[in-house]
Design a protein around this motif. Structure first.
Motif, PDB file in Angstrom:
ATOM      1  N   UNK A  68      55.337  91.811  86.298  1.00  0.00           N
ATOM      2  CA  UNK A  68      54.121  91.581  87.083  1.00  0.00           C
ATOM      3  C   UNK A  68      53.808  90.114  87.304  1.00  0.00           C
ATOM      4  N   UNK A  69      54.817  89.257  87.135  1.00  0.00           N
ATOM      5  CA  UNK A  69      54.595  87.824  87.304  1.00  0.00           C
ATOM      6  C   UNK A  69      55.187  87.338  88.622  1.00  0.00           C
ATOM      7  N   UNK A  70      54.457  86.443  89.280  1.00  0.00           N
ATOM      8  CA  UNK A  70      54.917  85.880  90.539  1.00  0.00           C
ATOM      9  C   UNK A  70      55.645  84.568  90.291  1.00  0.00           C
ATOM     10  N   UNK A  71      56.463  84.177  91.261  1.00  0.00           N
ATOM     11  CA  UNK A  71      57.288  82.981  91.076  1.00  0.00           C
ATOM     12  C   UNK A  71      57.663  82.368  92.417  1.00  0.00           C
ATOM     13  N   UNK A  72      58.232  81.175  92.334  1.00  0.00           N
ATOM     14  CA  UNK A  72      58.758  80.484  93.517  1.00  0.00           C
ATOM     15  C   UNK A  72      59.980  79.674  93.080  1.00  0.00           C
ATOM     16  N   UNK A  73      61.060  79.755  93.848  1.00  0.00           N
ATOM     17  CA  UNK A  73      62.196  78.861  93.553  1.00  0.00           C
ATOM     18  C   UNK A  73      61.943  77.558  94.297  1.00  0.00           C
TER      19      UNK A  73
END
Ligand SMILES: Cc1cc2nc3c(=O)[nH]c(=O)nc-3n(C[C@H](O)[C@H](O)[C@H](O)COP(=O)(O)O)c2cc1C
Length: 198
Positions: free
Chosen positions: A136-141
């Protein structure tokens, strides 16, 4: 196409998130995701990836400051029209608030002294993103335009490792639609390039 599955569902759900809430997350979830990442295949099983989990606010702010400085120069110099538009449609500017708003940044490094190090490390990054999504965690490369200035802050021994990306991790601060994808048919050939499904 009717078949579905857990991995497809996660992959469809995952999006790059650039706005984060400044709320803490459970570090156990980060360890879980890194544990998934280190199951990825790597050239000759060299496992060239390393992860720096950044939770210190001063360090996060310093990374943000340095990145914004170099991104300012970069954004002033973008000449390709479609790319300028692509960025502005998404509100992507030189400002990188996610680097200080997200509770955790994960810097991903790759060894410089082995073959297929980058290929292997980016595979592991793919695993990592899906595992974060599962929790349930959001991310960005995020790939800083000047990696050297970030590496300095993190004291990365530059003769041994390259910084590949910095991944803010946390709870999304805004709704976002999924970027469009090509279809299976668009990207698949049979037996030879250019031959479509029989
Ligand atoms: C190798 C790589 C580098 C990227 N670098 C950046 C970046 O520096 N800044 C950014 O905002 N997004 C970056 N992205 C995110 C892409 O823009 C994003 O994955 C793409 O638009 C598809 O959207 P989605 O991830 O939401 O499906 C990068 C993604 C990849 C795979």
């Amino acid at each position: 196409l009717s078949k579905t599955g857990a991995v497809l569902n996660l992959a469809k759900r995952r999006k790059s998130i650039r706005v984060f809430k400044s709320v803490a997350i459970d570090l156990e979830d980060v360890y879980y995701a890194i544990n998934v990442a280190l199951q990825a295949p790597s050239g000759a099983n060299t496992q060239p990836w390393r992860f720096i989990i950044i939770i210190d606010n001063k360090i996060k702010h310093e990374i943000r400051r340095r990145c914004e400085e170099s991104e300012k120069r970069l954004h002033e110099n973008i000449k390709v029209e479609w790319f300028r538009k692509w960025l502005s449609d998404r509100g992507i500017t030189w400002r990188k608030p996610f680097l200080s708003d997200a509770p955790v940044l994960i810097a991903v490094l790759s060894r410089k002294d082995v073959y297929y190090s980058k290929e292997s490390t980016w595979l592991a990054i793919g695993y990592l993103l899906l595992a974060l999504e599962e929790r349930g965690l959001s991310s960005l490369t995020y790939t800083p335009s000047d990696k050297r200035c970030v590496s300095e802050v993190l004291r990365i021994p530059s003769e041994k490792y390259s910084l590949e990306c910095v991944i803010p991790v946390g709870i999304a601060g805004a709704e976002k639609i999924k970027e469009p994808r090509l279809t299976l048919d668009d990207v698949t050939f049979f037996n030879m390039y250019g031959i479509k499904k029989p």
